[in-house]
Design an enzyme around this catalytic site. Structure first.
Site, PDB file in Angstrom:
ATOM      1  N   ARG A  51       0.735  -1.572   0.170  1.00  0.00           N
ATOM      2  CA  ARG A  51       0.035  -0.823  -0.214  1.00  0.00           C
ATOM      3  C   ARG A  51       1.279   1.177  -0.215  1.00  0.00           C
ATOM      4  NH1 ARG A  51      -2.879  -3.288  -1.594  1.00  0.00           N
ATOM      5  NH2 ARG A  51      -4.579  -4.337  -1.092  1.00  0.00           N
ATOM      6  N   SER A 101     -10.528   0.224   2.077  1.00  0.00           N
ATOM      7  CA  SER A 101     -10.680   0.381   3.857  1.00  0.00           C
ATOM      8  C   SER A 101      -9.832   1.335   4.840  1.00  0.00           C
ATOM      9  CB  SER A 101      -9.672  -0.881   3.690  1.00  0.00           C
ATOM     10  OG  SER A 101      -9.770  -2.431   2.888  1.00  0.00           O
ATOM     11  N   GLU A 133      -4.897   3.368   6.296  1.00  0.00           N
ATOM     12  CA  GLU A 133      -4.875   3.424   5.182  1.00  0.00           C
ATOM     13  C   GLU A 133      -5.693   4.835   3.891  1.00  0.00           C
ATOM     14  OE1 GLU A 133      -6.169   0.266   1.600  1.00  0.00           O
ATOM     15  OE2 GLU A 133      -5.545  -0.094   3.612  1.00  0.00           O
TER      16      GLU A 133
END
Length: 306
Positions: free
Chosen positions: A179, A228, A298
């Site tokens: 990520r 998320s 995130e």
């Protein structure tokens, strides 16, 4: 927003563009959470040349922030200082190429890229059907789903730096980790090329339908959510840590942790950005106290608190 040069004065300092410059532009309607304050100035460039010229001529002391479709974004209630850039139609092109490749502008939706690949009989990009965002976000965050990530399929990306200079970046140049990419935050992605493999159209569509069904069964996709919320710590699943810490259904103001999937925050109708961020911080504190693990956000958070 805090005291600063007025939006009208800021526009006067900006170069002429072919696109649109809007002062004090609401950002909440541009995010999936539907919360947050305005942009001091919102810029919608016509194409990459318009964007490059704007960047080259904009004083470097003026903050520049880029947003995508707002699927994994929280704009704070105080709004965003400087210029917010949102790429539009001129960055949405998607083209299937020879050699089982797909080229896409960075405002193109991930799901649209998966669809074009399927229609061309190109396999390997089905996982983009499970990512509710745009290609720009996928490049920046090494977006992934269902055991695949952007690093697995990217050939090269094209970006403009803060001076408007064009850079062609290889997969290795992106320095991808989970990520995250190693490209400076000031770079604005405008285009990307992906590598797939030959596939049967019906089989590819079947895999995409399976991904869709899994998402609908396990995620609150029909609510005002931001995707998320926290990255998965190595060796753990964020939702499991949150559930074990008693976070499922936890509420703060108009914000709530999803009952369906603990790693999703929901605007139940009247949440503020502060409600959502404060709830997220409470979840992090509970997980830290229960497991010793500090979750990392995130969701991208921008702007100032009211």
């Amino acid at each position: 927003m805090t005291a600063r040069v007025s939006s009208s004065s800021l526009i006067e300092r900006l170069p002429k563009v072919r696109g649109e410059l809007v002062a004090n532009a609401p950002l909440a309607p541009l995010t999936w959470f539907r919360v947050g304050g305005p942009a001091e100035v919102l810029f919608r460039p016509v194409d990459a040349d318009d964007l490059a010229a704007f960047l080259a001529a904009t004083p470097e002391d003026i903050p520049v922030t880029v947003i995508g479709v707002g699927s994994n974004l929280l704009v704070r209630d105080g709004g965003v200082e400087g210029v917010v850039i949102r790429l539009g139609k001129g960055f949405m092109q998607i083209e299937a190429l020879e050699g089982n490749r797909v080229r896409a502008g960075t405002a193109a939706l991930d799901v649209a890229v998966a669809r074009v690949a399927q229609e061309a009989g190109i396999a390997g990009l089905e996982f983009y059907r499970g990512i509710p965002g745009s290609i720009g976000g996928a490049l920046r965050m090494n977006g992934g789903a269902y055991e695949r990530e952007t690093k697995d399929v990217l050939i090269e990306a094209v970006a403009l730096d803060r001076k408007g200079i064009r850079h062609v970046l290889s997969n290795a140049d992106m320095k991808y980790t989970y990520r995250h990419c190693g490209i400076p935050d000031g770079y604005i992605f405008v285009e990307a090329t992906f590598q797939g493999r030959p596939g049967d159209k019906a089989e590819i569509l079947g895999r995409m339908d399976e991904i869709t069904a899994k998402r609908e069964a396990s995620q609150p996709i029909r609510t005002r959510t931001g995707g998320s919320t926290f990255k998965n710590p190595q060796g753990h699943k964020s939702w499991q840590l949150i559930d074990a810490a008693g976070g499922r259904g936890l509420a703060h103001g108009g914000a709530q942790v999803s009952e369906l999937h603990c790693n999703f925050l929901i605007n139940t109708g009247d949440a503020t950005a502060a409600d959502l961020e404060d709830l997220g911080e409470e979840v992090r504190a509970r997980v830290k106290a229960q497991s010793g693990i500090m979750l990392d956000w995130e969701i991208k958070r921008i702007g100032e608190r009211a």
